[in-house]
Design a protein around this motif. Structure first.
Motif, PDB file in Angstrom:
ATOM      1  N   TYR A 232       1.209  -0.518  -9.465  1.00 45.77           N
ATOM      2  CA  TYR A 232       0.533  -0.474  -8.183  1.00 45.77           C
ATOM      3  C   TYR A 232      -0.818  -1.189  -8.254  1.00 45.77           C
ATOM      4  O   TYR A 232      -1.163  -1.982  -7.374  1.00 45.77           O
ATOM      5  N   ARG A 233      -1.585  -0.944  -9.292  1.00 40.73           N
ATOM      6  CA  ARG A 233      -2.892  -1.563  -9.445  1.00 40.73           C
ATOM      7  C   ARG A 233      -2.763  -3.081  -9.608  1.00 40.73           C
ATOM      8  O   ARG A 233      -3.566  -3.856  -9.073  1.00 40.73           O
ATOM      9  N   GLN A 234      -1.764  -3.519 -10.368  1.00 39.72           N
ATOM     10  CA  GLN A 234      -1.552  -4.954 -10.553  1.00 39.72           C
ATOM     11  C   GLN A 234      -1.288  -5.650  -9.215  1.00 39.72           C
ATOM     12  O   GLN A 234      -1.833  -6.725  -8.946  1.00 39.72           O
TER      13      GLN A 234
ATOM     14  N   ASP B 175      -0.223  13.129   5.708  1.00 39.56           N
ATOM     15  CA  ASP B 175       0.558  14.004   4.822  1.00 39.56           C
ATOM     16  C   ASP B 175       2.034  14.014   5.204  1.00 39.56           C
ATOM     17  O   ASP B 175       2.915  13.976   4.338  1.00 39.56           O
ATOM     18  N   ARG B 176       2.300  14.089   6.494  1.00 39.18           N
ATOM     19  CA  ARG B 176       3.710  14.080   6.910  1.00 39.18           C
ATOM     20  C   ARG B 176       4.372  12.745   6.569  1.00 39.18           C
ATOM     21  O   ARG B 176       5.537  12.711   6.148  1.00 39.18           O
ATOM     22  N   GLY B 177       3.621  11.657   6.736  1.00 42.21           N
ATOM     23  CA  GLY B 177       4.172  10.356   6.376  1.00 42.21           C
ATOM     24  C   GLY B 177       4.483  10.246   4.902  1.00 42.21           C
ATOM     25  O   GLY B 177       5.511   9.703   4.502  1.00 42.21           O
ATOM     26  N   ARG B 178       3.582  10.788   4.070  1.00 43.76           N
ATOM     27  CA  ARG B 178       3.792  10.733   2.617  1.00 43.76           C
ATOM     28  C   ARG B 178       5.059  11.492   2.221  1.00 43.76           C
ATOM     29  O   ARG B 178       5.889  10.980   1.446  1.00 43.76           O
ATOM     30  N   ILE B 179       5.214  12.703   2.716  1.00 46.46           N
ATOM     31  CA  ILE B 179       6.391  13.502   2.366  1.00 46.46           C
ATOM     32  C   ILE B 179       7.662  12.843   2.893  1.00 46.46           C
ATOM     33  O   ILE B 179       8.700  12.794   2.210  1.00 46.46           O
ATOM     34  N   PHE B 180       7.594  12.291   4.092  1.00 52.10           N
ATOM     35  CA  PHE B 180       8.769  11.648   4.672  1.00 52.10           C
ATOM     36  C   PHE B 180       9.185  10.435   3.851  1.00 52.10           C
ATOM     37  O   PHE B 180      10.378  10.212   3.607  1.00 52.10           O
TER      38      PHE B 180
ATOM     39  N   ARG C 121       0.789  -1.230   0.000  1.00 49.02           N
ATOM     40  CA  ARG C 121       0.000   0.000   0.000  1.00 49.02           C
ATOM     41  C   ARG C 121       0.828   1.290   0.000  1.00 49.02           C
ATOM     42  O   ARG C 121       0.512   2.232  -0.740  1.00 49.02           O
ATOM     43  N   PRO C 122       1.930   1.404   0.776  1.00 45.77           N
ATOM     44  CA  PRO C 122       2.716   2.646   0.712  1.00 45.77           C
ATOM     45  C   PRO C 122       3.415   2.856  -0.635  1.00 45.77           C
ATOM     46  O   PRO C 122       3.888   3.968  -0.912  1.00 45.77           O
TER      47      PRO C 122
ATOM     48  N   PHE D 222      13.353   2.245   1.994  1.00 44.12           N
ATOM     49  CA  PHE D 222      11.932   2.578   1.836  1.00 44.12           C
ATOM     50  C   PHE D 222      11.142   2.155   3.071  1.00 44.12           C
ATOM     51  O   PHE D 222      10.373   2.941   3.636  1.00 44.12           O
ATOM     52  N   TYR D 223      11.335   0.917   3.516  1.00 44.65           N
ATOM     53  CA  TYR D 223      10.550   0.443   4.662  1.00 44.65           C
ATOM     54  C   TYR D 223      11.062   1.019   5.975  1.00 44.65           C
ATOM     55  O   TYR D 223      10.309   1.074   6.959  1.00 44.65           O
TER      56      TYR D 223
END
Length: 455
Positions: free
Chosen positions: A337-339, A398-403, A326-327, A374-375
Motif C-alpha cells: 500500500y505504501r509503495q 465505518d460502514r463503507g470499510r466493513i462493506f 486508496r481503498p 472489489f470496486y
C-alpha cells in the motif's frame, strides 16, 4: 474483537467466494434494503422545479418534474391477478402574500404491477412532467398525492420565485444537471398537461435522469458517475448574432479543473447552452460549475455547487488511479500500500496493475473477477454511505470499510428509535465458518454511523 480483526487477512478469500455468487441479483436485494434505510438520498417522492424564459415578455415558464416510488403507493391486489395503485396528483399554486389560488390542477394516475415485490420496491419510480407559464413573481406551491382507495394524502410545500428574463443583457434560466445513462434504459415519463411536441423541446425529453440535491443540503448536487451534462438557456435583450459561453469547473482549492468555450448563435433572442462530460479526469469532492456569457458589455455569470464521486470501472481506473489505490488500505499489506501511494503517477498505474494481476483468480481470462468485485463494493459504499456534511467518500466511513472487506451483509436492521436512545444499525453476516453481528451508532455531530461493536 482481535479475532475478528485477524480475519481481515482472509478478506480476499471472502471477496472471491462472494464474487462466485449471483452478484447482480444479490446486490439488487441488499441495495433495496439500504435504500429503505438511507437517511439523505433517494426519497420516495421527489420533485424538481426549473424556471425558463418564454417568448411572452409578461410571463415566465415553470417546469415541475416529479418522481414517485412504488414504495410510497398503496397497491390493491386484483381478483384477476396483479396489483393496482390509483392516486391523484394535485398541484396548487398560490399568490405569495394574498394566499389566492393562482392555479389548481388535478391528475388521476393508475399504476399496475404483476408482483408484490415490485409494489414495495423503492427503486421502481414513475416520472411526471408539468409545465405552466405564469407572471414573474413569488408564489407558494403545494403538491399533494391522494390515494383514491383510502383517501389518505401526503403534501409537500415549496416557495417559488419566477424570474423576469428582461432585466439584463443576458438572463440565465435555471441550470438542469442530468446524468448520462450508459445503460440506455430511459424511464417512461407521463405528461400531465403538455403535448409530446412541446415536451420534445425540453431538456427532460432526452435526459430524464435528473441529478437531485441531497435532502440534508438543498444547495448542493451529488453526482455519482463519470458521465453527466448540463442544460440551460440564456435570454438575450440586446441585438446580437452570437455570444460566447464559457464553462468552468473549479475544485475546492479554487483551481480550474475543466474549461470549455462554445460560441452559440442567438435565435429569436434565445441561446440554448448545453455540454456533456463523457470522461472526467478531475478528482472527487466539492466543485463549482461557473458559466460566463459574454458578447456585449459586461460579462454575465451564474454558478452552481456540486459534489462529484466517480464510479470506478476497469475502463477508467487509469484516470482515477489515486482513488483506485486508496481503498486498498483495507486489504493490501502495509508495504504494498505504501509503495503504491508514494510512487510516481506512471509507476502507480504499473503497481496497481501488478497488485491485481497477482490476485486474479482466472488469469487465463480477460476478466479479473476479484478486482471487479472489489470496486463494485467501493462504488456501492460511495453511493450509499457518503457523508454530505463532511464530504467524506462512502468508502472512508465505518460502514463503507466493513462493506468493502466483508461484502454485503445477509441482513440489515435499523430498530425503531426509542426516547433518549441513539439511532443504530445492525448488520448480520451468516457464513459457513462464522456468524457475526456488526453494530453501528449514528453520530449526529459527524453526520454518519460509527462502528461500536462486533459480536
Amino acid at each position: 474483537m482481535k479475532k475478528w480483526i485477524r480475519t481481515l487477512l482472509g478478506g480476499f478469500i471472502l471477496l472471491l467466494l462472494i464474487a462466485k455468487w449471483s452478484p447482480a441479483q444479490y446486490y439488487g436485494e441488499i441495495e433495496e434494503k439500504f435504500d429503505q434505510l438511507t437517511l439523505h438520498t433517494n426519497p420516495l417522492f421527489n420533485y424538481e422545479i426549473f424556471n425558463f424564459p418564454t417568448p411572452d415578455s409578461n410571463s415566465s415558464r415553470l417546469d415541475i418534474f416529479i418522481s414517485v416510488s412504488n414504495a410510497l403507493l398503496q397497491f390493491v391486489k386484483q381478483e384477476e391477478g396483479g396489483y393496482v395503485a390509483q392516486f391523484e396528483l394535485n398541484i396548487t399554486i398560490y399568490e405569495h402574500k394574498k394566499e389566492d389560488v393562482t392555479l389548481y390542477q388535478s391528475f388521476e394516475q393508475r399504476i399496475e404491477e404483476d408482483s408484490y415485490q415490485k409494489t414495495v420496491s423503492r427503486g421502481i419510480r414513475h416520472y411526471y412532467f408539468y409545465s405552466v407559464s405564469l407572471k414573474p413573481r413569488r408564489y407558494k406551491m403545494l403538491l399533494e398525492l391522494v390515494d383514491l382507495d383510502t383517501r389518505k394524502s401526503l403534501q409537500w410545500k415549496s416557495q417559488i420565485k419566477l424570474k423576469t428574463f428582461r432585466k439584463a443583457n443576458f438572463n440565465f434560466s435555471d441550470i438542469v444537471f442530468y446524468q448520462i445513462d450508459t445503460t440506455d434504459v430511459t424511464p417512461r415519463i407521463t405528461l400531465l398537461n403538455v403535448s409530446p411536441e412541446f415536451f420534445q423541446k425540453t431538456p427532460y425529453a432526452h435526459y430524464p435522469q435528473l441529478v437531485t440535491p441531497s435532502l440534508v443540503n438543498q444547495r448542493k448536487l451529488y453526482i455519482i458517475g463519470c458521465y453527466f451534462g448540463i442544460y440551460h438557456e440564456v435570454f438575450v435583450t440586446v441585438p446580437l448574432d452570437s455570444l460566447l459561453l464559457t464553462y468552468e469547473i473549479i475544485n475546492s482549492s479554487n483551481r480550474v479543473v475543466y474549461k470549455r468555450e462554445i460560441r452559440k448563435k442567438v435565435i429569436e433572442r434565445l441561446v440554448v447552452g448545453e455540454f456533456k462530460i463523457n470522461k472526467i479526469a478531475f478528482a472527487p469532492g466539492e466543485h463549482l460549475l461557473r458559466i460566463t456569457v459574454s458578447g456585449h458589455g459586461k460579462p454575465c455569470r451564474i454558478q452552481k455547487e456540486f459534489f462529484f464521486s466517480p464510479v470506478l470501472t476497469v475502463q477508467n481506473i487509469d484516470d482515477y488511479v489515486d482513488l483506485a489505490i486508496r481503498p486498498l488500505r483495507y486489504v493490501a499489506n502495509s508495504k504494498e500500500y505504501r509503495q503504491m501511494l508514494e510512487a510516481s503517477e506512471k509507476d502507480k498505474k504499473v503497481l496497481l496493475e501488478a497488485f491485481w494481476a497477482k490476485r486474479d483468480p482466472t488469469p487465463q481470462t480477460p476478466e479479473n473477477e476479484l478486482r471487479e468485485e472489489f470496486y463494485r463494493r467501493v462504488n456501492f459504499a460511495n453511493h450509499h454511505f457518503f457523508n454530505p456534511f463532511s464530504n467524506r467518500q462512502g468508502w472512508e466511513t465505518d460502514r463503507g470499510r466493513i462493506f468493502i472487506i466483508y461484502g454485503p451483509p445477509d441482513d440489515v436492521e435499523r430498530p425503531p428509535v426509542k426516547k433518549r436512545q441513539p439511532l443504530y444499525e445492525i448488520w448480520t453476516y451468516q457464513r459457513e465458518d462464522f456468524v457475526r453481528r456488526v453494530i453501528f451508532v449514528f453520530k449526529p455531530e459527524w453526520g454518519e454511523f460509527q462502528l461500536v461493536t462486533m459480536e
